[in-house]
Scaffold this active site. Structure first.
Site, PDB file in Angstrom:
ATOM      1  N   LYS A 218      86.062  45.822  70.745  1.00 57.20           N
ATOM      2  CA  LYS A 218      86.153  47.119  71.191  1.00 57.20           C
ATOM      3  C   LYS A 218      84.978  46.729  72.593  1.00 57.20           C
ATOM      4  CE  LYS A 218      86.855  49.258  66.882  1.00 57.20           C
ATOM      5  NZ  LYS A 218      86.332  49.649  65.539  1.00 57.20           N
TER       6      LYS A 218
ATOM      7  N   GLN B  86      80.811  50.858  62.835  1.00 53.25           N
ATOM      8  CA  GLN B  86      81.853  49.971  62.490  1.00 53.25           C
ATOM      9  C   GLN B  86      81.917  50.072  60.770  1.00 53.25           C
ATOM     10  OE1 GLN B  86      84.392  48.475  64.114  1.00 53.25           O
ATOM     11  NE2 GLN B  86      85.272  48.287  62.090  1.00 53.25           N
TER      12      GLN B  86
ATOM     13  N   ASP C 274      84.848  58.501  67.108  1.00 56.55           N
ATOM     14  CA  ASP C 274      85.900  58.138  65.992  1.00 56.55           C
ATOM     15  C   ASP C 274      86.493  59.250  65.059  1.00 56.55           C
ATOM     16  OD1 ASP C 274      86.321  55.640  65.384  1.00 56.55           O
ATOM     17  OD2 ASP C 274      84.447  55.261  64.243  1.00 56.55           O
TER      18      ASP C 274
END
Ligand code: NAD
Length: 297
Positions: free
Chosen positions: A55, A99, A122
């Site tokens: 990422k 994460q 997200d």
């Protein structure tokens, strides 16, 4: 024997990367603003470390300001929430990603809901989930994996899926449920299956669009697939195989590719299908968030 179109997620993600990088450069030139992504990782899970590295690298390739916070496995929830608060108020940061999974002593829900919905790239905040479910996806951050799947489905079948049956296997908040909202918004007739569904194979066989998001290697074989269907394999499973007498590990999806490719009309491979698109949707959401920040200021 018939063979499906292989949907090349890697190539599509590379194209998107170029256009996102162009748009980011234009934003920098017009408003002196660089989209900023902060990725937070707690602990040393090797798979998570790989995802986070990817990422960060992708964000840099798109010309973003990219920061990574690597926290010790015993970091307290309070300290993590304090960092999120700092990032929520940092003008250089437009997207915050924590994460998952987090260590067991940290409440995942408390963390995902602490990220301001404006930087929730997200799409896990209840406000963004609510907007998506209510059909306001253009105004929401949509979770990256289903957003990427949807672009690949649109490429095959167009934006209007009227009259098509979509079957999703898996009902998670990250993949299955938001995928259902997106397909419904595109006028598909949607069925969500899960571990308690009876006669799964026959339900799957009615699908014009089949999305597998379970986490069980090769569960969906060719005889589960309607001839000509578009098959999106979200699963990422590490399996051991033997090559010349030595054991090696490799990634495989939830769909048994070898048999499915003979029946489907189009299919995503694993790796090289959904995965690269997921990362690119994260970049797309971060760019959108940066643009929103410009129009707010
Ligand atoms: P999850 O564990 O949260 O959900 C799995 C779902 O599968 C559950 O809803 C469960 O009811 C269902 N299920 C389990 N066993 C079943 C069975 N025998 N029959 C039918 N349904 C069954 O997982 P998730 O986070 O949604 O992820 C699913 C898979 O997708 C995993 O392999 C994950 O690694 C992968 N994934 C990939 C990406 C990507 O970018 N490619 C992103 C997210 C998740």
């Amino acid at each position: 024997m018939a063979s499906a179109v292989i949907i090349d997620g890697k190539a599509k993600a590379a194209e998107l990367s170029e256009s996102i990088a162009r748009d980011a450069a234009a934003l920098l030139a017009s408003d002196n603003l660089r989209p900023g992504l902060a990725v937070v990782i707690v602990g040393e899970d090797p798979a998570s470390q790989v995802y986070v590295r990817n990422k960060k690298r992708t964000a840099e390739n798109c010309g973003f300001h990219s920061v990574q916070h690597t926290l010790a496995p015993d970091t307290s929830q309070q300290d993590l929430l304090a960092l999120i608060d700092e990032l929520n108020n940092d003008k250089k940061i437009h997207g915050i990603l924590v994460q998952l999974p987090l260590p067991r002593h940290i409440d995942e829900l408390a963390v995902t809901q602490a990220i301001t919905p404006r930087k929730d790239v997200d799409g896990f905040h209840f406000l963004n989930i609510g907007k998506l479910t209510a059909g306001h996806s253009s105004d929401a951050f949509v979770p990256c994996t289903p957003a990427g799947c949807m672009l690949m489905i649109e490429d095959q079948l167009g934006k209007d899926l009227s009259g098509l049956n979509a079957v999703i296997i898996g009902r998670s908040n990250i993949v299955g449920k938001p995928m259902a909202s997106l397909l419904l918004q595109a006028n598909a007739t949607v069925t969500i299956c899960h571990s308690r569904t009876k006669d799964l194979k026959n339900v799957a066989r009615r699908a014009d669009i089949l999305v597998a998001a379970v986490g069980r290697a090769n569960m969906v074989s060719g005889d589960w697939i309607k001839p000509g269907a578009t098959v999106i394999d979200v699963g990422i499973n590490r399996v051991e195989i033997e090559v010349d007498g030595t054991k090696k590990s490799r990634l495989t999806g939830d769909v048994d590719f070898a048999s499915a490719v003979q029946v489907a009309g189009a299919i995503t491979p694993v790796p090289g299908g959904v995965g690269p698109m997921t990362i690119m949707m994260l970049m797309s959401n971060t760019l959108a968030s940066a643009r929103q920040a410009v129009s707010r200021d």
